[in-house]
Design a protein around this motif. Structure first.
Motif, mmCIF file in Angstrom:
data_model
loop_
_atom_site.group_PDB
_atom_site.id
_atom_site.type_symbol
_atom_site.label_atom_id
_atom_site.label_comp_id
_atom_site.label_asym_id
_atom_site.label_seq_id
_atom_site.Cartn_x
_atom_site.Cartn_y
_atom_site.Cartn_z
ATOM 1 N N ALA A 269 61.531 37.550 33.777
ATOM 2 C CA ALA A 269 60.774 37.382 35.021
ATOM 3 C C ALA A 269 60.418 35.924 35.289
ATOM 4 O O ALA A 269 60.093 35.551 36.421
ATOM 5 N N GLN A 270 60.494 35.061 34.256
ATOM 6 C CA GLN A 270 60.154 33.648 34.411
ATOM 7 C C GLN A 270 61.358 32.777 34.757
ATOM 8 O O GLN A 270 61.209 31.581 34.959
ATOM 9 N N LEU A 271 62.540 33.380 34.823
ATOM 10 C CA LEU A 271 63.755 32.591 35.014
ATOM 11 C C LEU A 271 63.711 31.759 36.290
ATOM 12 O O LEU A 271 64.135 30.594 36.297
ATOM 13 N N ALA A 272 63.202 32.331 37.372
ATOM 14 C CA ALA A 272 63.195 31.617 38.662
ATOM 15 C C ALA A 272 62.456 30.291 38.582
ATOM 16 O O ALA A 272 62.777 29.346 39.319
ATOM 17 N N GLN A 273 61.483 30.180 37.668
ATOM 18 C CA GLN A 273 60.695 28.949 37.545
ATOM 19 C C GLN A 273 61.464 27.828 36.845
ATOM 20 O O GLN A 273 61.026 26.681 36.857
ATOM 21 N N HIS A 274 62.610 28.153 36.224
ATOM 22 C CA HIS A 274 63.324 27.173 35.410
ATOM 23 C C HIS A 274 64.739 26.901 35.921
ATOM 24 O O HIS A 274 65.541 26.304 35.197
ATOM 25 N N LEU A 275 65.053 27.327 37.128
ATOM 26 C CA LEU A 275 66.405 27.180 37.650
ATOM 27 C C LEU A 275 66.680 25.736 38.074
ATOM 28 O O LEU A 275 65.764 24.949 38.279
ATOM 29 N N PRO A 276 67.977 25.395 38.218
ATOM 30 C CA PRO A 276 68.323 24.045 38.667
ATOM 31 C C PRO A 276 67.601 23.727 39.976
ATOM 32 O O PRO A 276 67.341 24.625 40.785
ATOM 33 N N PRO A 277 67.251 22.419 40.187
ATOM 34 C CA PRO A 277 67.678 21.244 39.409
ATOM 35 C C PRO A 277 66.796 20.932 38.210
ATOM 36 O O PRO A 277 67.037 19.924 37.531
ATOM 37 N N GLY A 278 65.786 21.748 37.900
ATOM 38 C CA GLY A 278 64.884 21.412 36.814
ATOM 39 C C GLY A 278 65.494 21.549 35.440
ATOM 40 O O GLY A 278 65.136 20.832 34.511
ATOM 41 N N GLN A 279 66.423 22.471 35.233
ATOM 42 C CA GLN A 279 67.002 22.737 33.919
ATOM 43 C C GLN A 279 68.510 22.882 34.059
ATOM 44 O O GLN A 279 68.999 23.398 35.066
ATOM 45 N N HIS A 280 69.257 22.444 33.012
ATOM 46 C CA HIS A 280 70.716 22.477 33.095
ATOM 47 C C HIS A 280 71.372 23.236 31.948
ATOM 48 O O HIS A 280 72.589 23.355 31.935
ATOM 49 N N LEU A 281 70.592 23.755 31.005
ATOM 50 C CA LEU A 281 71.169 24.499 29.883
ATOM 51 C C LEU A 281 70.458 25.840 29.742
ATOM 52 O O LEU A 281 69.234 25.890 29.551
ATOM 53 N N PHE A 282 71.238 26.918 29.838
ATOM 54 C CA PHE A 282 70.688 28.268 29.744
ATOM 55 C C PHE A 282 71.439 29.036 28.671
ATOM 56 O O PHE A 282 72.675 29.039 28.643
ATOM 57 N N VAL A 283 70.697 29.710 27.807
ATOM 58 C CA VAL A 283 71.278 30.511 26.732
ATOM 59 C C VAL A 283 70.824 31.950 26.929
ATOM 60 O O VAL A 283 69.622 32.248 26.896
ATOM 61 N N LEU A 284 71.781 32.847 27.157
ATOM 62 C CA LEU A 284 71.487 34.263 27.397
ATOM 63 C C LEU A 284 72.013 35.055 26.214
ATOM 64 O O LEU A 284 73.217 35.093 25.959
ATOM 65 N N ALA A 285 71.120 35.695 25.467
ATOM 66 C CA ALA A 285 71.514 36.433 24.275
ATOM 67 C C ALA A 285 70.993 37.860 24.374
ATOM 68 O O ALA A 285 69.840 38.083 24.723
ATOM 69 N N GLY A 286 71.855 38.828 24.069
ATOM 70 C CA GLY A 286 71.407 40.217 24.113
ATOM 71 C C GLY A 286 72.555 41.187 24.225
ATOM 72 O O GLY A 286 73.724 40.809 24.293
#
Length: 347
Positions: free
Chosen positions: A6-23
């Motif tokens: 639910a917090q993903l929208a707060q960290h989307l580009p251009p603020g962050q450039h590396l995302f790790v999705l595990a599951g």
């Protein structure tokens, strides 16, 4: 940095450039990737490269992409899927470098399986977690699934009571992708507003005069006449033998799992939960373990495999005839068990 979905929208580009999705939940991972892609494209990313790491994968391709100059856009997307979660020595170095020396013009999305101890203790995973945004996306526990279904229904302006939402959860056996498909179907069939439990049952069970769920119930409840009538009805309605056979495989496989677990001393309720059997299917399997020994379950699975080959034209025999013989035979075994039980009670 580990966050909730639910917090993903707060960290989307251009603020962050590396995302790790595990599951191990494919729908959640797919939706998260789509959300990150959309944000990156909104901020100018027009070029995308995707790599799946398999045996003998050349990690140099990643470096080449990052070092190459884009003719079409200032921002790019790089997606790396690592299905095994084991990058090897060269891959571990490459992933650690990606984390510690991020490319400012590239949004990087790395997909991994559910983390195990070896993965979480590795230097490359630690680097990715420290320098990127980490989401662990596992299956939604069954007790929480009705609430998840209610939230998804709300997105299409529909509501359902707790019993109806629990019914959907039990029918899809905790599978989010299947639940998502059923919710989309409800959105197409019914207008916004409250949905009755009956409307949901009709939609989820596909309201055919006969359906395969009825076949499994009739067979394991010991009703050979109804079992044969359902098979004939399904055939007349145009179903294929494979479409009828596959749900039976999905019934017998967990039944065998429960039988083996019980033989190893595991309580039946624990075995049923571990086999992801809920609701009506749980009751059917409880009944079946009383009269079907392991060798009969294994023989049924082998016969269904033979029927599959017949239906696909690579085996000799009539798939529908053999399906009828198998199902009515098991129904007669169930009926015989019921008769013996009733006789014992009478005495």
């Amino acid at each position: 940095m580990r966050i909730q979905a639910a917090q993903l929208a707060q960290h989307l580009p251009p603020g962050q450039h590396l995302f790790v999705l595990a599951g191990d939940e494919p729908l959640s991972i797919t939706e998260a990737i789509d959300q990150i892609r959309a944000a990156a494209r909104q901020h100018g990313a027009q070029e995308r490269a995707s790599f799946t790491v398999e045996r003998y994968f050349n990690w140099g391709q990643i470096s080449q992409f990052l070092q190459s100059f884009s003719l079409f856009a200032e921002q790019r997307i790089l997606e790396i899927s690592l299905p095994t979660g084991k990058p090897g020595v060269e891959g571990a170095k490459a992933l650690q470098q990606l984390a510690e020396l991020p490319a400012a013009d590239t949004t990087i999305i790395i997909s991994l399986p559910a983390p195990d101890r070896d993965m979480t203790n590795s230097a490359w995973f630690e680097a990715l977690s420290q320098h990127g945004v980490l989401l662990i996306l596992n299956q939604v526990p069954l007790p929480q699934l009705p609430a998840w279904i209610g939230q998804r229904l709300g997105l299409q302006q529909q509501t359902a009571d707790e019993a109806a939402r629990r019914f959907i959860a039990e029918q899809v056996e905790g599978n989010l992708l299947a639940a998502h498909q059923e919710i989309q179907k409800l959105g197409l069939l019914y207008p916004p507003g409250p949905l009755s439990e009956e409307a949901i049952r009709q939609c989820v069970l596909n309201v055919a005069r006969f359906d395969v769920s009825q076949l499994g119930a009739a067979m394991l409840q010991g009703d050979p006449t109804r079992t044969l009538r359902i098979i004939e009805g399904l055939r007349e309605e145009g179903e294929t033998a494979v479409a009828v056979m596959n749900p039976l495989v999905w019934l017998f496989r967990p039944l065998l799992q429960v039988r083996l677990a019980m033989q190893n001393g595991q309580p039946i309720q624990s075995a049923l939960t571990q086999a992801r059997l809920f609701g009506d299917r749980q009751q059917l399997v409880k009944r079946a373990v009383e009269f079907l020994p392991q060798k009969h379950i294994e023989a049924a699975l082998q016969k269904l495999s033979d029927i599959d080959r017949m239906a696909k034209g690579v085996g000799d025999g009539d798939a529908w005839l053999e399906l009828s013989r198998l199902c009515t035979g098991i129904a007669r075994m169930a009926a015989s068990k019921s008769a013996r039980t009733a006789g014992a009670r009478a005495r």
